[in-house]
Design an enzyme around this catalytic site. Structure first.
Site, PDB file in Angstrom:
ATOM      1  N   CYS A   1       5.813  -7.545 -10.407  1.00  0.00           N
ATOM      2  CA  CYS A   1       4.516  -7.263 -10.995  1.00  0.00           C
ATOM      3  C   CYS A   1       4.248  -8.241 -12.123  1.00  0.00           C
ATOM      4  O   CYS A   1       5.021  -9.143 -12.403  1.00  0.00           O
ATOM      5  CB  CYS A   1       4.474  -5.841 -11.563  1.00  0.00           C
TER       6      CYS A   1
ATOM      7  N   ARG B   1       0.565  -4.850  -9.529  1.00  0.00           N
ATOM      8  CA  ARG B   1       1.715  -4.614  -8.652  1.00  0.00           C
ATOM      9  C   ARG B   1       1.709  -5.463  -7.395  1.00  0.00           C
ATOM     10  O   ARG B   1       0.705  -5.546  -6.690  1.00  0.00           O
ATOM     11  CB  ARG B   1       1.769  -3.133  -8.253  1.00  0.00           C
ATOM     12  N   LEU B   2       2.856  -6.095  -7.148  1.00  0.00           N
ATOM     13  CA  LEU B   2       3.182  -6.665  -5.848  1.00  0.00           C
ATOM     14  C   LEU B   2       4.221  -5.730  -5.247  1.00  0.00           C
ATOM     15  O   LEU B   2       5.371  -5.701  -5.684  1.00  0.00           O
ATOM     16  CB  LEU B   2       3.746  -8.082  -6.004  1.00  0.00           C
TER      17      LEU B   2
ATOM     18  N   ILE C   1       7.056  -4.134  -3.238  1.00  0.00           N
ATOM     19  CA  ILE C   1       8.227  -4.644  -2.525  1.00  0.00           C
ATOM     20  C   ILE C   1       9.134  -3.501  -2.080  1.00  0.00           C
ATOM     21  O   ILE C   1       9.627  -3.489  -0.957  1.00  0.00           O
ATOM     22  CB  ILE C   1       9.032  -5.607  -3.423  1.00  0.00           C
ATOM     23  N   ILE C   2       9.350  -2.536  -2.983  1.00  0.00           N
ATOM     24  CA  ILE C   2      10.204  -1.380  -2.697  1.00  0.00           C
ATOM     25  C   ILE C   2       9.392  -0.107  -2.902  1.00  0.00           C
ATOM     26  O   ILE C   2       8.618  -0.009  -3.861  1.00  0.00           O
ATOM     27  CB  ILE C   2      11.446  -1.387  -3.621  1.00  0.00           C
TER      28      ILE C   2
ATOM     29  N   ASN D   1       8.255  -5.436 -14.565  1.00  0.00           N
ATOM     30  CA  ASN D   1       8.125  -6.601 -13.698  1.00  0.00           C
ATOM     31  C   ASN D   1       9.519  -7.041 -13.298  1.00  0.00           C
ATOM     32  O   ASN D   1      10.350  -7.344 -14.163  1.00  0.00           O
ATOM     33  CB  ASN D   1       7.410  -7.737 -14.453  1.00  0.00           C
TER      34      ASN D   1
END
Length: 626
Positions: free
Chosen positions: A2, A50-51, A53-54, A75
């Site tokens: 993030c 947010r990116l 991933i989990i 992040n």
């Protein structure tokens, strides 16, 4: 992965607090295109982009503990989150998500500031503790995730990227008067300094405890430093290889944890080949690899394709040109936030854009050079010079003090070496930009050379940490400065510019601890090659020659700067409003440029750094606040 931002500004109304936070987060949408989360109260703001991933559906932020007294924006990735979740659940903590973020709030509940000892990962976070009425802001052990902050007039602000802070009207844009000289000499700035007087980088392995009632009381504190002071115990090659092999297997396995596709950034060099080979063991049917090249005999693409065939990966390649460079240099400057003189940023940005079409996470090979002495030519040269200077220092009582303002001569250089500490000389040997060769210094006035001499001694006192031998001291200096504030900044910001997560399995905490147990002789034997034990480790998996040269996306700057990009570069450097000419003597810079064109000076990287500084000054430093 993030981007985070926030501030403490007592007395600011809630509506203005929210609006200011939104402007900060708008600067880092590229770091987190999948969503946003905020916590806003009068005078207090925490936010993230947010990116995912989990835990793609349940991992939104901020994340809170059971009674919502502790919350976090985060992040990065915690690679041992599964093991930590099990331990914390057994201790009675209740988890609402399956994300690695939630581990942090419960770990803090359990261990307070001792939580950092438990973490394996890359991170920058801001944790709100309403019980103690404070904010805890932290950056990971090696500095893989950036974190900037400013503290003035009773207000505190932080962000993953510096440009976020510049949106706040109370943040000063006053420049650091010494920053340009330091940058043009070393091509990056050591922490906590930036080009702005009142904006700082939180050093790797550090945290800030910020009392909400009095933010001025916040002071950075270290929770970890890499140490090579203890005597090594893995002194034989075979046991060192076995231990390193087991540690790399564990690290790569944990770095592959994700709920999205993972690939490998592949060059023709040792580090990425190592990562790809170990990753392929855990993903035998689906590994994808990515590389970029620049044509010609030195292109990375041929060697990378050979490795891809050897491990059986699905390989993707992109060739880049000088036009691509010209069309992307403004984006590079904008994403970097502060100039970093590493031209490989261009290659990393483009390979990440290529990879983003196929995967959301990339594994990369950063970190092994500083852990296992990969810069063998540089280190061997520095060690030889420092050894000779040690002998000269015995003569110092009989030699006059050198005059830094005097014209360079062999006598002045010898006197200077005799009266210079080993730490200061090591930093002077690390100069990568101006003035270049000390025998024929370029680009700097005598006054600037005197100031640079003084800065070298100041940095030596601030940065050097005694270790068990000279090579170990060189490695820790590079790890604290070059790795954290140049290589990892480039890697993070270029990958985030493409909205992709870049992970570095060779820079895992357990790998670093293992490397500390290996003596210098197994990292860099007399005459080389560097990364000796790592080379032997990979040779058990792939057809790895022990003398493979160091690579890493070599951008053909000299060819471009004396050819198709000569005009744009010269126009930028010598324009009437040139930012560089505000600091450098125009005649000296022109003479250095002429030396470069004639081949008398190998200054392509320095000239790239100056060009980047020009664009950064126009696009970030001198733009008005929102």
């Amino acid at each position: 992965m993030c981007g985070i931002a926030g501030f403490v500004a007592p007395g600011l109304p809630a509506d203005e607090t929210a609006a200011r936070l939104d402007r900060m987060l708008a600067c880092i949408v590229h770091r987190g295109p999948d969503g946003a989360g905020t916590h806003v109260a009068p005078g207090l703001a925490l936010g993230m982009r947010r990116l995912s991933i989990i835990d793609l559906d349940g991992g939104g932020q901020p994340v809170w503990n059971e009674d919502r007294t502790i919350g976090i924006v985060f992040n990065g990735e915690i690679y041992n989150y599964i093991e930590l979740t099990a331990q914390l659940t057994a201790a009675g903590h209740v988890f609402r998500t399956h994300s690695d973020t939630e581990v942090l709030v419960h770990l803090y509940e359990q261990h307070d500031e001792a939580m950092f000892k438990k973490l394996r990962g890359m991170f920058a976070f801001a944790l709100l503790d309403t019980r103690q009425n404070r904010l805890l802001v932290a950056r990971d052990h090696f500095g893989q995730k950036p974190l900037y902050y400013t503290l003035a007039d009773g207000r505190f602000a932080f962000a993953s990227e510096l440009k976020c802070l510049l949106t706040l009207p109370w943040v000063s844009r006053e420049r650091d008067p010494e920053a340009f000289l330091d940058y043009v000499s070393w091509l990056s700035l050591p922490p906590p300094r930036t080009h702005f007087q009142h904006i700082h980088k939180l050093a790797a392995g550090s945290f800030l405890a910020v009392p909400l009632a009095d933010v001025s009381a916040a002071q950075p504190r270290k929770f970890w430093s890499y140490a090579l002071s203890a005597e090594p115990d893995l002194t034989a090659l075979d046991p060192a290889i076995e231990a390193l092999d087991a540690t790399l297997r564990d690290s790569v396995q944990k770095h592959l944890r994700a709920d999205v596709p993972v690939g490998v950034l592949l060059s023709s060099g040792l580090d990425s080949r190592t990562v790809a080979a170990y990753a392929q063991d855990h993903q035998p049917c689906g590994m994808q690899t990515f590389t970029v090249g620049f044509g010609g005999p030195d292109s990375e693409t041929l060697g990378a394709a050979e490795t891809a065939r050897e491990i059986g990966s699905q390989h993707h390649t992109l060739e880049l040109t000088s036009d691509d460079f010209l069309h992307n240099i403004e984006r590079i400057a904008w994403h970097l936030d502060e100039p970093v003189g590493d031209p490989a940023a261009f290659a990393v940005l483009k390979v990440c854009e290529l990879a983003r079409q196929h995967v959301k996470v990339l594994l990369s090979g950063e970190g092994s050079d500083e852990l296992f002495a990969g810069y063998d030519t540089r280190y061997l040269g520095m060690l030889a010079t420092l050894k000779r200077s040690k002998t000269l220092r015995h003569c110092a009582p009989f030699l006059p003090q050198p005059d830094p303002a005097a014209a360079p001569s062999r006598w002045q250089r010898l006197a200077s070496r005799a009266h210079t500490s080993a730490a200061a000389e090591a930093l002077s040997l690390r100069l990568e930009g101006l003035p270049g060769d000390v025998r024929t210094p370029r680009g700097l006035t005598q006054d600037q050379l005197v100031r640079l001499h003084r800065r070298t001694h100041e940095f030596a006192l601030a940065i050097r940490r005694p270790q068990r031998d000279t090579l170990s001291e060189l490695l820790t200096v590079d790890l604290d400065w070059q790795l954290a504030e140049s290589l990892l900044q480039k890697a993070d910001k270029m990958s985030m510019g493409a909205s992709i997560e870049l992970r570095t399995p060779l820079l895992d905490l357990r790998v670093a601890e293992l490397a500390a147990r290996i003596p210098s002789a197994l990292k860099l034997p007399p005459g080389g090659p560097g990364k000796f034990v790592l080379r032997h480790c990979l040779a058990r998996k792939l057809n790895e020659p022990l003398n493979r040269p160091k690579r890493g996306f070599p951008v053909p700057l000299r060819e471009w700067f004396t050819g198709p990009l000569r005009g744009p570069l010269e126009d930028a450097l010598f324009a009437p409003n040139s930012a560089a000419l505000a600091h450098l003597d125009g005649r000296l810079l022109r003479a250095a440029w002429d030396d470069f064109l004639s081949g008398a000076w190998d200054g392509a990287r320095t000239l790239y750094s100056l060009w980047l500084y020009e664009i950064w000054s126009q696009k970030i430093a001198d733009t008005p606040a929102a």
